[in-house]
Design a protein around this motif. Structure first.
Motif, PDB file in Angstrom:
ATOM      1  N   ARG A   1       1.083  -1.288  -0.121  1.00  0.00           N
ATOM      2  CA  ARG A   1       0.063  -0.188   0.045  1.00  0.00           C
ATOM      3  C   ARG A   1       1.052   1.332   0.066  1.00  0.00           C
ATOM      4  O   ARG A   1       0.635   2.274  -0.479  1.00  0.00           O
ATOM      5  CB  ARG A   1      -0.971   0.094   1.470  1.00  0.00           C
ATOM      6  N   ALA A   2       1.927   1.035   0.564  1.00  0.00           N
ATOM      7  CA  ALA A   2       2.759   2.224   0.726  1.00  0.00           C
ATOM      8  C   ALA A   2       3.418   2.547  -0.658  1.00  0.00           C
ATOM      9  O   ALA A   2       3.698   3.668  -1.261  1.00  0.00           O
ATOM     10  CB  ALA A   2       3.867   2.149   1.933  1.00  0.00           C
ATOM     11  N   ARG A   3       3.850   1.501  -1.318  1.00  0.00           N
ATOM     12  CA  ARG A   3       4.552   1.458  -2.770  1.00  0.00           C
ATOM     13  C   ARG A   3       3.440   2.121  -3.419  1.00  0.00           C
ATOM     14  O   ARG A   3       3.910   3.187  -4.365  1.00  0.00           O
ATOM     15  CB  ARG A   3       4.744   0.227  -3.200  1.00  0.00           C
ATOM     16  N   GLN A   4       2.317   1.672  -3.348  1.00  0.00           N
ATOM     17  CA  GLN A   4       1.293   2.303  -4.427  1.00  0.00           C
ATOM     18  C   GLN A   4       0.951   3.717  -4.126  1.00  0.00           C
ATOM     19  O   GLN A   4       0.912   4.693  -4.984  1.00  0.00           O
ATOM     20  CB  GLN A   4      -0.127   1.357  -3.838  1.00  0.00           C
ATOM     21  N   ALA A   5       0.806   4.132  -3.003  1.00  0.00           N
ATOM     22  CA  ALA A   5       0.790   5.608  -2.746  1.00  0.00           C
ATOM     23  C   ALA A   5       2.025   6.378  -3.410  1.00  0.00           C
ATOM     24  O   ALA A   5       1.900   7.411  -3.848  1.00  0.00           O
ATOM     25  CB  ALA A   5       0.846   6.038  -1.287  1.00  0.00           C
ATOM     26  N   VAL A   6       3.319   5.756  -3.278  1.00  0.00           N
ATOM     27  CA  VAL A   6       4.187   6.387  -3.744  1.00  0.00           C
ATOM     28  C   VAL A   6       4.429   6.433  -5.217  1.00  0.00           C
ATOM     29  O   VAL A   6       4.524   7.482  -5.933  1.00  0.00           O
ATOM     30  CB  VAL A   6       5.721   5.953  -3.241  1.00  0.00           C
ATOM     31  N   ASP A   7       3.837   5.360  -5.727  1.00  0.00           N
ATOM     32  CA  ASP A   7       3.836   5.408  -7.247  1.00  0.00           C
ATOM     33  C   ASP A   7       2.716   6.041  -7.950  1.00  0.00           C
ATOM     34  O   ASP A   7       2.836   6.721  -8.965  1.00  0.00           O
ATOM     35  CB  ASP A   7       3.577   3.768  -7.896  1.00  0.00           C
ATOM     36  N   GLU A   8       1.691   6.157  -7.322  1.00  0.00           N
ATOM     37  CA  GLU A   8       0.615   7.344  -7.393  1.00  0.00           C
ATOM     38  C   GLU A   8       1.146   8.934  -7.778  1.00  0.00           C
ATOM     39  O   GLU A   8       0.796   9.524  -8.620  1.00  0.00           O
ATOM     40  CB  GLU A   8      -0.530   7.231  -6.479  1.00  0.00           C
TER      41      GLU A   8
ATOM     42  N   ILE B   1      11.280  10.275 -12.473  1.00  0.00           N
ATOM     43  CA  ILE B   1      11.338  10.940 -11.367  1.00  0.00           C
ATOM     44  C   ILE B   1      11.888  10.277 -10.087  1.00  0.00           C
ATOM     45  O   ILE B   1      11.973   9.219 -10.091  1.00  0.00           O
ATOM     46  CB  ILE B   1       9.610  11.252 -11.134  1.00  0.00           C
ATOM     47  N   ILE B   2      12.834  11.091  -9.592  1.00  0.00           N
ATOM     48  CA  ILE B   2      13.562  10.520  -8.371  1.00  0.00           C
ATOM     49  C   ILE B   2      13.122  11.542  -7.257  1.00  0.00           C
ATOM     50  O   ILE B   2      13.516  12.699  -7.285  1.00  0.00           O
ATOM     51  CB  ILE B   2      15.129  10.942  -8.605  1.00  0.00           C
ATOM     52  N   PHE B   3      12.517  10.845  -6.380  1.00  0.00           N
ATOM     53  CA  PHE B   3      12.009  11.723  -4.833  1.00  0.00           C
ATOM     54  C   PHE B   3      13.482  11.850  -4.167  1.00  0.00           C
ATOM     55  O   PHE B   3      14.226  11.025  -4.246  1.00  0.00           O
ATOM     56  CB  PHE B   3      11.176  10.753  -4.096  1.00  0.00           C
TER      57      PHE B   3
ATOM     58  N   PHE C   1      24.103   9.413 -15.938  1.00  0.00           N
ATOM     59  CA  PHE C   1      23.893   9.867 -14.581  1.00  0.00           C
ATOM     60  C   PHE C   1      24.325   9.116 -13.792  1.00  0.00           C
ATOM     61  O   PHE C   1      24.166   7.725 -13.525  1.00  0.00           O
ATOM     62  CB  PHE C   1      22.610  10.196 -14.472  1.00  0.00           C
ATOM     63  N   GLN C   2      25.109   9.682 -12.696  1.00  0.00           N
ATOM     64  CA  GLN C   2      25.895   8.737 -11.477  1.00  0.00           C
ATOM     65  C   GLN C   2      25.007   9.036  -9.973  1.00  0.00           C
ATOM     66  O   GLN C   2      25.153   9.888  -9.750  1.00  0.00           O
ATOM     67  CB  GLN C   2      27.248   9.013 -11.320  1.00  0.00           C
ATOM     68  N   PRO C   3      24.416   7.847  -9.582  1.00  0.00           N
ATOM     69  CA  PRO C   3      23.593   8.113  -8.274  1.00  0.00           C
ATOM     70  C   PRO C   3      24.756   8.405  -7.180  1.00  0.00           C
ATOM     71  O   PRO C   3      26.031   8.462  -7.460  1.00  0.00           O
ATOM     72  CB  PRO C   3      23.289   6.683  -7.863  1.00  0.00           C
ATOM     73  N   GLN C   4      24.196   9.522  -6.345  1.00  0.00           N
ATOM     74  CA  GLN C   4      25.099  10.051  -5.139  1.00  0.00           C
ATOM     75  C   GLN C   4      24.990   9.328  -4.020  1.00  0.00           C
ATOM     76  O   GLN C   4      25.776   9.478  -3.055  1.00  0.00           O
ATOM     77  CB  GLN C   4      24.857  11.708  -5.005  1.00  0.00           C
ATOM     78  N   ILE C   5      23.773   8.755  -3.761  1.00  0.00           N
ATOM     79  CA  ILE C   5      23.590   8.020  -2.397  1.00  0.00           C
ATOM     80  C   ILE C   5      23.254   6.519  -2.862  1.00  0.00           C
ATOM     81  O   ILE C   5      22.261   6.190  -3.741  1.00  0.00           O
ATOM     82  CB  ILE C   5      22.087   8.559  -1.697  1.00  0.00           C
ATOM     83  N   THR C   6      24.238   5.561  -2.335  1.00  0.00           N
ATOM     84  CA  THR C   6      24.013   4.330  -2.684  1.00  0.00           C
ATOM     85  C   THR C   6      23.654   3.706  -1.546  1.00  0.00           C
ATOM     86  O   THR C   6      23.835   3.924  -0.467  1.00  0.00           O
ATOM     87  CB  THR C   6      25.657   3.685  -3.299  1.00  0.00           C
ATOM     88  N   GLY C   7      23.286   2.377  -1.880  1.00  0.00           N
ATOM     89  CA  GLY C   7      22.636   1.419  -0.631  1.00  0.00           C
ATOM     90  C   GLY C   7      21.840   0.448  -1.234  1.00  0.00           C
ATOM     91  O   GLY C   7      21.930  -0.258  -2.274  1.00  0.00           O
ATOM     92  N   GLY C   8      20.348   0.898  -1.173  1.00  0.00           N
ATOM     93  CA  GLY C   8      19.479  -0.040  -1.518  1.00  0.00           C
ATOM     94  C   GLY C   8      18.956   0.367  -2.975  1.00  0.00           C
ATOM     95  O   GLY C   8      19.410   1.457  -3.625  1.00  0.00           O
ATOM     96  N   ALA C   9      18.070  -0.224  -3.412  1.00  0.00           N
ATOM     97  CA  ALA C   9      17.537  -0.035  -5.012  1.00  0.00           C
ATOM     98  C   ALA C   9      16.350   0.777  -5.394  1.00  0.00           C
ATOM     99  O   ALA C   9      16.000   1.086  -6.563  1.00  0.00           O
ATOM    100  CB  ALA C   9      17.166  -1.553  -5.688  1.00  0.00           C
TER     101      ALA C   9
ATOM    102  N   GLU D   1      14.154   4.031  -6.069  1.00  0.00           N
ATOM    103  CA  GLU D   1      14.132   5.151  -6.978  1.00  0.00           C
ATOM    104  C   GLU D   1      14.874   4.548  -8.403  1.00  0.00           C
ATOM    105  O   GLU D   1      15.817   5.289  -8.729  1.00  0.00           O
ATOM    106  CB  GLU D   1      14.809   6.408  -6.577  1.00  0.00           C
ATOM    107  N   TYR D   2      14.596   3.344  -8.572  1.00  0.00           N
ATOM    108  CA  TYR D   2      15.055   2.739  -9.834  1.00  0.00           C
ATOM    109  C   TYR D   2      16.454   2.869  -9.684  1.00  0.00           C
ATOM    110  O   TYR D   2      17.427   3.271 -10.798  1.00  0.00           O
ATOM    111  CB  TYR D   2      14.512   3.337 -11.374  1.00  0.00           C
ATOM    112  N   GLN D   3      17.223   2.574  -8.733  1.00  0.00           N
ATOM    113  CA  GLN D   3      18.686   2.295  -8.556  1.00  0.00           C
ATOM    114  C   GLN D   3      19.443   3.874  -8.411  1.00  0.00           C
ATOM    115  O   GLN D   3      20.655   3.917  -8.681  1.00  0.00           O
ATOM    116  CB  GLN D   3      19.237   1.654  -9.469  1.00  0.00           C
ATOM    117  N   ARG D   4      18.804   4.954  -8.198  1.00  0.00           N
ATOM    118  CA  ARG D   4      19.328   6.300  -8.534  1.00  0.00           C
ATOM    119  C   ARG D   4      19.328   6.975  -7.223  1.00  0.00           C
ATOM    120  O   ARG D   4      20.022   7.967  -7.189  1.00  0.00           O
ATOM    121  CB  ARG D   4      18.766   7.018  -9.659  1.00  0.00           C
ATOM    122  N   ARG D   5      18.821   6.593  -6.234  1.00  0.00           N
ATOM    123  CA  ARG D   5      18.851   7.423  -4.947  1.00  0.00           C
ATOM    124  C   ARG D   5      18.292   6.460  -4.012  1.00  0.00           C
ATOM    125  O   ARG D   5      17.154   5.961  -3.670  1.00  0.00           O
ATOM    126  CB  ARG D   5      17.914   8.453  -4.905  1.00  0.00           C
ATOM    127  N   ALA D   6      19.307   5.697  -3.162  1.00  0.00           N
ATOM    128  CA  ALA D   6      18.960   4.747  -2.067  1.00  0.00           C
ATOM    129  C   ALA D   6      18.552   5.120  -0.829  1.00  0.00           C
ATOM    130  O   ALA D   6      18.734   6.398  -0.665  1.00  0.00           O
ATOM    131  CB  ALA D   6      20.345   3.974  -1.708  1.00  0.00           C
TER     132      ALA D   6
END
Ligand SMILES: *Cc1c(COP(=O)(O)O)cnc(C)c1O
Length: 402
Positions: free
Chosen positions: A40-47, A63-65, A218-226, A228-233
């Motif tokens: 449900r949280a995922r759906q809220a973010v995706d909406e 879009i990268i939040f 484009f190179q992500p600047q915060i690494t860790g989890g996947a 924002e489609y691997q662009r912001r952990a």
């Protein structure tokens, strides 16, 4: 209190708070979790991702939040610079960008990048010709803000975007002051990266987004989890993102009406001040500016003192950007317009919002002229008593007046 500092931040709209509340309470799931609460949280973010993409004319995946405008600006500049350093090391920006862009450029210069800071004309406009002339074979990024946060001047983004596209150079714009206020379309405008922050449009603080066109290296600047489609952990700020969505919805529905309201109040304020205060200068282009922005200088008035007296009278205003207040350095934006430092120190920024009223404006029109007069007579007396008696300003106000 009369709040006239909407360029610094805004009061979250009721609809924003209401939309966020469930996600601060029972809907606390992690969007990466597989069970229903997480989904449900995922759906809220995706909406919200879809809403925002539709609003600025891009795809949801672009879009990268982020945590807001500053992070989005940092991510855009560093992300493109680091990913393209083998192609070139030259960046073009303007002298009046927000510090989130300027200080990041400064940091990149220390790492071996070269930055051209384009000047602006006396109205605060960057000329597309100057952008064209600054482009070099090793230019990897152009970053020009949409509207300035201090003087509200709106840049010719479409022309600059077209130029960048013709030359195949990624084009970033800091649109923190315009998303929701001025309709924009990144596809039509040739914008490749765009920064937004929710708290400037009645959303919560600490959340925003960066749009990045899909082909951009484009190179992500915060690494860790996947995330924002691997662009912001990092686990998504679900309540914040939902609040951002509500703010965008508010502006989609009422943005034009809010702009008209602000413009009406701003024009009333400017006209009233002009009638009541001599030697006042309007900073920034008279018409190519945000509907809610008024930035003026008063000769013989120190901005900080004026702000303190306004505060004592229950009026919240600013001398320029919130980031430089507290220091007595004149604003880099006003200096870029060619103002002498002592006049630039007498600046006042009044930025209006949806909840301001005509009565509030009329109160300001009663209070402010009297304060300016008091400070001027004080400054006259002080100068009369000092060694600088008879000292004349190095500049002629009539020449600078607009
Ligand atoms: C406010 C602002 C920022 C910074 O945004 P935060 O969300 O406060 O970090 C960046 N650029 C402009 C033009 C702004 O007005």
């Amino acid at each position: 209190m009369i709040y006239l500092d909407h360029a610094a931040t805004t009061r979250p709209d009721e609809s924003v708070v209401e939309a966020m509340l469930p996600y601060l309470q029972e809907e606390y799931g992690n969007p990466s979790s597989l069970y229903l609460l997480g989904r449900r949280a995922r759906q809220a973010v995706d909406e919200v991702r879809e809403l925002v993409a539709d609003f600025i004319g891009c795809r949801p995946r672009e879009i990268i939040f982020t945590s807001g405008g500053s992070e989005s600006d940092n991510l855009a500049l560093r992300g493109v610079a680091y990913a393209n350093r083998s192609r070139g090391r030259h960046i073009i920006t303007s002298a009046i960008e927000h510090h989130a862009v300027l200080h990041t450029c400064g940091a990149l210069e220390k790492e071996g990048f070269e930055v051209t800071y384009l000047p602006v004309d006396q109205d605060g406009l960057v000329s597309p010709e100057s952008v064209a002339e600054a482009i070099r074979p090793d230019t990897i990024l152009i970053s020009i803000m949409h509207a300035n946060n201090e003087i509200g001047v709106i840049q010719p983004l479409v022309e600059i975007g077209r130029l960048a596209q013709e030359r195949g150079i990624p084009f970033h714009t800091d649109a923190v002051q315009t998303v929701g206020k001025i309709p924009l379309n990144v596809e039509e405008w040739g914008v490749d990266l765009l920064s937004m922050s929710a708290h400037k449009i009645y959303g919560p603080k600490g959340v925003g987004f960066l749009y990045v066109r899909r082909r951009i290296k484009f190179q992500p600047q915060i690494t860790g989890g996947a995330q924002e489609y691997q662009r912001r952990a990092g686990t998504e700020n679900v309540p914040g993102i939902v609040g951002l969505g509500a703010a965008v919805r508010l502006m989609r529905e009422r943005g034009a009406q809010i702009e008209a309201h602000c413009r009406h109040l701003r024009d009333r304020l400017l006209q009233g001040l002009r009638e009541r205060i001599p030697e006042m200068r309007l900073n920034g282009h008279p018409t190519k500016r945000l509907a809610n922005n008024l930035n003026v200088c008063f000769a013989q008035v120190e901005g900080e003192s004026l702000l303190l007296m306004l505060d004592a009278a229950g009026i919240a205003a600013s001398s320029g950007s919130a980031c430089t207040s507290g220091s007595t350095d004149p604003s880099h934006v006003l200096l870029a317009l060619g103002l002498p430092p002592d006049l630039a120190r007498g600046s006042l920024r009044l930025t209006l919002g949806k909840d301001n009223t005509e009565e509030e404006i009329d109160t300001v029109l009663e209070v402010l002229p009297a304060l300016v007069e008091r400070l001027r007579s004080l400054s006259l007396r002080l100068r009369g008593n000092s060694k600088t008696r008879g000292h004349r300003r190095a500049w002629d106000f009539a020449e600078l007046q607009r």
